[in-house]
Design a protein around this motif. Structure first.
Motif, PDB file in Angstrom:
ATOM      1  N   VAL A 202       0.856  -1.181   0.000  1.00  0.00           N
ATOM      2  CA  VAL A 202       0.000   0.000   0.000  1.00  0.00           C
ATOM      3  C   VAL A 202       0.897   1.237   0.000  1.00  0.00           C
ATOM      4  O   VAL A 202       2.125   1.142   0.137  1.00  0.00           O
ATOM      5  N   THR A 203       0.297   2.409  -0.162  1.00  0.00           N
ATOM      6  CA  THR A 203       1.065   3.646  -0.124  1.00  0.00           C
ATOM      7  C   THR A 203       0.646   4.488   1.066  1.00  0.00           C
ATOM      8  O   THR A 203      -0.516   4.488   1.489  1.00  0.00           O
ATOM      9  N   VAL A 204       1.629   5.209   1.607  1.00  0.00           N
ATOM     10  CA  VAL A 204       1.390   6.168   2.687  1.00  0.00           C
ATOM     11  C   VAL A 204       2.137   7.449   2.337  1.00  0.00           C
ATOM     12  O   VAL A 204       3.079   7.439   1.538  1.00  0.00           O
ATOM     13  N   SER A 205       1.729   8.550   2.909  1.00  0.00           N
ATOM     14  CA  SER A 205       2.420   9.805   2.666  1.00  0.00           C
ATOM     15  C   SER A 205       3.818   9.763   3.267  1.00  0.00           C
ATOM     16  O   SER A 205       4.114   8.932   4.138  1.00  0.00           O
ATOM     17  N   ARG A 206       4.679  10.672   2.810  1.00  0.00           N
ATOM     18  CA  ARG A 206       6.023  10.736   3.381  1.00  0.00           C
ATOM     19  C   ARG A 206       5.967  10.966   4.886  1.00  0.00           C
ATOM     20  O   ARG A 206       6.691  10.332   5.654  1.00  0.00           O
ATOM     21  N   GLN A 207       5.134  11.869   5.317  1.00  0.00           N
ATOM     22  CA  GLN A 207       5.055  12.171   6.748  1.00  0.00           C
ATOM     23  C   GLN A 207       4.589  10.958   7.545  1.00  0.00           C
ATOM     24  O   GLN A 207       5.107  10.678   8.634  1.00  0.00           O
ATOM     25  N   ALA A 208       3.639  10.215   7.011  1.00  0.00           N
ATOM     26  CA  ALA A 208       3.183   9.007   7.701  1.00  0.00           C
ATOM     27  C   ALA A 208       4.294   7.957   7.733  1.00  0.00           C
ATOM     28  O   ALA A 208       4.477   7.255   8.737  1.00  0.00           O
ATOM     29  N   TYR A 209       5.031   7.853   6.632  1.00  0.00           N
ATOM     30  CA  TYR A 209       6.140   6.899   6.597  1.00  0.00           C
ATOM     31  C   TYR A 209       7.204   7.261   7.622  1.00  0.00           C
ATOM     32  O   TYR A 209       7.701   6.399   8.353  1.00  0.00           O
ATOM     33  N   LEU A 210       7.571   8.535   7.691  1.00  0.00           N
ATOM     34  CA  LEU A 210       8.606   8.963   8.631  1.00  0.00           C
ATOM     35  C   LEU A 210       8.190   8.705  10.074  1.00  0.00           C
ATOM     36  O   LEU A 210       9.022   8.343  10.916  1.00  0.00           O
ATOM     37  N   ALA A 211       6.907   8.883  10.371  1.00  0.00           N
ATOM     38  CA  ALA A 211       6.425   8.601  11.721  1.00  0.00           C
ATOM     39  C   ALA A 211       6.529   7.111  12.031  1.00  0.00           C
ATOM     40  O   ALA A 211       6.975   6.704  13.118  1.00  0.00           O
ATOM     41  N   ARG A 212       6.111   6.282  11.068  1.00  0.00           N
ATOM     42  CA  ARG A 212       6.228   4.833  11.257  1.00  0.00           C
ATOM     43  C   ARG A 212       7.686   4.408  11.371  1.00  0.00           C
ATOM     44  O   ARG A 212       8.037   3.513  12.146  1.00  0.00           O
TER      45      ARG A 212
END
Length: 231
Positions: A202-212
């Motif tokens: 799936v895809t997530v935003s950059r900001q969501a990825y950085l948080a994860r």
């Protein structure tokens, strides 16, 4: 169980705070020393040359959106699971062979240069880079490689020489990375292709990825990568 060796720190800074949303290429230049590459991944960035077939200048990328595989997300059809019974899955018995197969210059869209091969081989020797391999009748027929940093597995590339062999490697990777059930673990695949989406990416935003990513980096690496199985 041997812990990965932490290399000397890099002088380069991978600050994404000023990068515009939707902009994938975030920097040019730098080097591929182990400390630099690890610092990049810990910051949500990875290297890939922007010249022809991945040649220099060296680019540093942070896709927005980002392709990821999360716990419980892998899609393995009944036919794929059946096919996997005909494969032997291994980890780290043929790392360089996997990378060189991924780097085959005859492959369309190839970007893995000899410099990249050597850089990740050095990271493998330090205990950071790993391969998941699909074997059949004693032959390497597929696989993938990437970096395991805490609870992050950053997948770089995969290949196949037999039907479903690369898909089998993805399923085996997910089965091991998420074996402890911790939802903070993450498999990064950079960009979500149609092929990877069919497997559950799936895809997530950059900001969501950085948080994860920050949550994942606090975890120990998945145990499948150590100890290495003999070749």
């Amino acid at each position: 169980m041997r812990d990965p060796v932490e290399p000397p720190q890099t002088p380069w800074d991978f600050d994404l705070s000023t990068v515009a949303d939707g902009e994938d290429l975030v920097a040019l230049g730098g080097d591929l020393r182990p400390g630099t590459v690890l610092a990049a991944y810990r910051s949500g960035v990875f290297p890939m040359g922007v010249g022809e077939h991945g040649s220099r200048p060296l680019g540093w990328w942070s896709p927005d959106p980002r392709g990821v595989l999360l716990r419980g997300g892998v899609h393995a059809s009944r036919s794929l699971r059946k096919a996997m019974r005909g494969f032997e899955m291994r980890a780290d018995t043929a790392f360089r062979e996997v990378v060189e197969a991924c780097a085959d210059p005859s492959r369309e869209g190839g970007w893995i240069t000899p410099e990249i091969v050597d850089a990740y081989a050095e990271l493998h020797a330090l205990g950071w880079a790993h391969s998941i391999e699909t074997w059949q009748d004693g032959e390497l027929v597929g696989g993938l490689y990437g970096l395991a940093i805490g609870g992050l597995f950053a997948g770089e590339s995969m290949f196949h020489r037999a039907r479903d062999a690369s898909k089998a490697a993805v399923v085996a990777l997910a089965d091991t990375v998420f074996a402890d059930g911790d939802p903070r673990r993450i498999v990064d695949v950079q960009w979500a292709t149609d092929h990877l989406r069919s497997l559950g990416v799936v895809t997530v935003s950059r900001q969501a990825y950085l948080a994860r990513l920050q949550d994942a980096l606090r975890l120990p690496p998945p145990p499948f990568v150590l100890p290495r199985r003999p070749g």
